[in-house]
Design a protein around this motif. Sequence first.
Motif, PDB file in Angstrom:
ATOM      1  N   ARG A   1      -0.782  32.116   1.342  1.00  0.00           N
ATOM      2  CA  ARG A   1      -0.328  31.122   2.323  1.00  0.00           C
ATOM      3  C   ARG A   1       0.009  31.772   3.664  1.00  0.00           C
ATOM      4  N   PHE A   2       0.630  32.979   3.603  1.00  0.00           N
ATOM      5  CA  PHE A   2       0.916  33.681   4.867  1.00  0.00           C
ATOM      6  C   PHE A   2      -0.382  33.965   5.622  1.00  0.00           C
ATOM      7  N   ALA A   3      -1.398  34.408   4.902  1.00  0.00           N
ATOM      8  CA  ALA A   3      -2.677  34.728   5.551  1.00  0.00           C
ATOM      9  C   ALA A   3      -3.289  33.481   6.190  1.00  0.00           C
ATOM     10  N   MET A   4      -3.134  32.350   5.539  1.00  0.00           N
ATOM     11  CA  MET A   4      -3.724  31.112   6.067  1.00  0.00           C
ATOM     12  C   MET A   4      -2.960  30.597   7.284  1.00  0.00           C
ATOM     13  N   ALA A   5      -1.629  30.534   7.181  1.00  0.00           N
ATOM     14  CA  ALA A   5      -0.831  30.050   8.314  1.00  0.00           C
ATOM     15  C   ALA A   5      -1.019  30.978   9.509  1.00  0.00           C
TER      16      ALA A   5
ATOM     17  N   ALA B   1      -4.689  25.843  16.880  1.00  0.00           N
ATOM     18  CA  ALA B   1      -3.542  25.016  16.487  1.00  0.00           C
ATOM     19  C   ALA B   1      -2.239  25.505  17.112  1.00  0.00           C
ATOM     20  N   LYS B   2      -1.303  24.586  17.247  1.00  0.00           N
ATOM     21  CA  LYS B   2       0.033  24.938  17.696  1.00  0.00           C
ATOM     22  C   LYS B   2       0.800  25.592  16.552  1.00  0.00           C
ATOM     23  N   ASN B   3       0.612  25.067  15.356  1.00  0.00           N
ATOM     24  CA  ASN B   3       1.243  25.669  14.178  1.00  0.00           C
ATOM     25  C   ASN B   3       0.470  25.287  12.932  1.00  0.00           C
ATOM     26  N   GLY B   4       0.657  26.075  11.891  1.00  0.00           N
ATOM     27  CA  GLY B   4       0.144  25.730  10.566  1.00  0.00           C
ATOM     28  C   GLY B   4       1.361  25.648   9.666  1.00  0.00           C
ATOM     29  N   ILE B   5       1.375  24.727   8.746  1.00  0.00           N
ATOM     30  CA  ILE B   5       2.565  24.596   7.894  1.00  0.00           C
ATOM     31  C   ILE B   5       2.171  24.156   6.494  1.00  0.00           C
ATOM     32  N   PHE B   6       2.849  24.748   5.505  1.00  0.00           N
ATOM     33  CA  PHE B   6       2.625  24.398   4.102  1.00  0.00           C
ATOM     34  C   PHE B   6       3.783  23.576   3.572  1.00  0.00           C
ATOM     35  N   MET B   7       3.500  22.714   2.638  1.00  0.00           N
ATOM     36  CA  MET B   7       4.566  22.060   1.898  1.00  0.00           C
ATOM     37  C   MET B   7       5.318  23.131   1.109  1.00  0.00           C
ATOM     38  N   VAL B   8       6.537  22.808   0.763  1.00  0.00           N
ATOM     39  CA  VAL B   8       7.369  23.763   0.029  1.00  0.00           C
ATOM     40  C   VAL B   8       7.320  23.410  -1.461  1.00  0.00           C
ATOM     41  N   ASP B   9       7.071  24.411  -2.295  1.00  0.00           N
ATOM     42  CA  ASP B   9       7.119  24.187  -3.748  1.00  0.00           C
ATOM     43  C   ASP B   9       8.053  25.218  -4.383  1.00  0.00           C
TER      44      ASP B   9
ATOM     45  N   THR C   1       2.776  34.203  15.588  1.00  0.00           N
ATOM     46  CA  THR C   1       4.081  33.733  15.111  1.00  0.00           C
ATOM     47  C   THR C   1       3.920  32.526  14.183  1.00  0.00           C
ATOM     48  N   CYS C   2       2.777  31.860  14.259  1.00  0.00           N
ATOM     49  CA  CYS C   2       2.515  30.716  13.376  1.00  0.00           C
ATOM     50  C   CYS C   2       2.536  31.077  11.886  1.00  0.00           C
ATOM     51  N   THR C   3       2.562  32.369  11.561  1.00  0.00           N
ATOM     52  CA  THR C   3       2.555  32.821  10.159  1.00  0.00           C
ATOM     53  C   THR C   3       3.650  32.181   9.290  1.00  0.00           C
ATOM     54  N   TYR C   4       4.839  31.984   9.877  1.00  0.00           N
ATOM     55  CA  TYR C   4       5.992  31.547   9.063  1.00  0.00           C
ATOM     56  C   TYR C   4       5.890  30.096   8.602  1.00  0.00           C
ATOM     57  N   GLY C   5       4.865  29.403   9.060  1.00  0.00           N
ATOM     58  CA  GLY C   5       4.583  28.064   8.540  1.00  0.00           C
ATOM     59  C   GLY C   5       4.347  28.086   7.037  1.00  0.00           C
ATOM     60  N   ALA C   6       3.975  29.253   6.509  1.00  0.00           N
ATOM     61  CA  ALA C   6       3.775  29.389   5.063  1.00  0.00           C
ATOM     62  C   ALA C   6       5.051  29.073   4.294  1.00  0.00           C
ATOM     63  N   LEU C   7       6.192  29.250   4.970  1.00  0.00           N
ATOM     64  CA  LEU C   7       7.483  29.002   4.317  1.00  0.00           C
ATOM     65  C   LEU C   7       7.994  27.587   4.553  1.00  0.00           C
ATOM     66  N   GLY C   8       7.178  26.747   5.195  1.00  0.00           N
ATOM     67  CA  GLY C   8       7.637  25.397   5.505  1.00  0.00           C
ATOM     68  C   GLY C   8       8.516  25.351   6.749  1.00  0.00           C
ATOM     69  N   ALA C   9       8.279  26.281   7.684  1.00  0.00           N
ATOM     70  CA  ALA C   9       9.010  26.300   8.957  1.00  0.00           C
ATOM     71  C   ALA C   9       8.071  25.857  10.076  1.00  0.00           C
TER      72      ALA C   9
END
Lengths: 419, 162
Positions: free
Chosen positions: A211-215, A223-231, A126-134
């Motif tokens: 980014r989805f693949a990385m998160a 990790a508990k979560n992975g998260i990207f900055m939003v651009d 479920t940590c995948t959605y961190g790619a969207l800054g969630a």
Amino acid sequence: MGMTMTQKILAAHAGLKEVKAGQFIEAELDIVLGNDVTTPVAIKEFKKMGATSVYDKNKVVIVPDHFTPNKDIKAAEQCKMVREFSVDMDIENYFEVGQMGIEHCLLPEKGLVVAGDVIIGADSHTCTYGALGAFSTGIGSTDMAAGMARGKAWFKVPGAIKFELVGKPKKWVSGKDIILHIIGMIGVDGALYKSMEFVGEGFENLSMDDRFAMANMAIEAGAKNGIFMVDEKTIKYIKAHSKKEYSLYNPDKDAEYDETYVIDLSTIRPTVAFPHLPDNTRTIDEVGEVKIDQVVIGSCTNGRMEDMRIAAEILKDKKVAKNLRVIIFPGTQNIYLQCIKEGIAEIFVKAGAVFSTPTCGPCLGGHMGILAPGERAIATTNRNFVGRMGHPESEVYLSGPAVAAASALTGYITNPEKI
Amino acid sequence: MITKGKVFKYGNNVDTDVIIPARYLNTSDPDELAKHCMEDIDKDFAKKVQEGDIIVANKNFGCGSSREHAPIAIKASGISCVIASTYARIFYRNAFNTGLPILECQEASEKIKNGDEVEINFITGEIKNITSNEVYHAQPFPEFIQKVIDSDGLVNYVKSNL
Ligand code: SF4
């Protein structure tokens, strides 16, 4: 003191001005997710809790993807239970075979998750959605049950590791190679409890699919979560897929990080994780001669459109190696359709690969490509634990789509630069 | 709330397979699970453990699978609290959700020895080693985690808060 991106999102959802690492909070949930394996257990707990309705029928998402289309009678029973529950609870976002995809490809595509959300899912990726800054994290079935009943979950606020990305990845290096490189560097418990926060000008050189693949694989570092900055790319993606309102949370300048790594994307090589842990990585130059019996391209890590395009670029007008099984499974029905429209499906079939309906299938050793004792696969999936794709004496090597597709042509783990 | 008991001490990476081996997962009955708790790391554990006793371990306690049977087995065996320097995060959640108190304390995990007698105050987070006459401090539970534990786990907590 400043807060990280994760801390800011959690504070906002707990109605607090500030939170600190280690603090316990209760946060409001934007989405509660379950699949055909974890939801049946959660339904039982939900009933024990005395709950009679879900907190918000638009915010519970159920995706039967692991053993669907139903693999056997037991799977059919599980799915039946989940389907009946979805009907009883009037759950808007239940996805039947024909509309469903692999959950972590499907939710962003359907616009169900956006920047600034807090999401829990009874599935570790479920940590995948961190790619969207969630803020998005995996939990157990009891948590899912409580989340469905109350729309809240408790969290211990995590500390964070900062990954400052610089430079641009070279041809054939995708998000998967970058995250394998990082896990190889910090280890499978390298980010235990923590957030992995991806920042730095280099992340703008990464596509959303990278980014989805990385998160997605943050959990593989503990990790508990992975998260990207939003651009701008993130915002464009969200607007194209969702009508939901999103919120942006940038890390404070004085946010406290336990560690900081600077990663120069231009130096990363195509990377492969050898059995039996995702941190057992080698660059493609160090792989040596590894003969394989099966290639799997797909999953919630690499079943997206860009992965399909990379594989097609390599397989176009070529044939897969003799005595090798090549199985390609796209993440969603939309991706499947797009592959047909772009002629990619035809490239795969002409090359001699299986092109399957979306399912978790071989990724968890469920169905559609199980390995016999002594067999080896290279896969774009995320776990290479003992027995993950079949018999305990089989082996799984993890890679990005380019290495997997190049290997499909030779029967050995192959550097795509040499094709 | 105060608890007192004798310590069972273990090392790093105590995984869910040694806490409750997979071969016993054909039941979810807590008493049945408790009979095999810690069997693969300490085969007499189930015979020796007494109501109120405490498990102390080092880092990454509960790593491995997400099975909720692990904290259930520990709790049903009579253990009143687990102290470790760190936990694998899914175990950590599952422990609270199934009503097993757990504390994080590096100092306690380093200094407490097997067989020591220890008293824990959950309200203040104070850990008193009666045997060595030392005191260590863990972060106390926040109010609502305490409520979850007091309600005997998340299912009951939610039940009384719906
Ligand atoms: S594709 Fe694999 S890792 Fe992803 S949700 Fe399905 S089983 Fe899990």
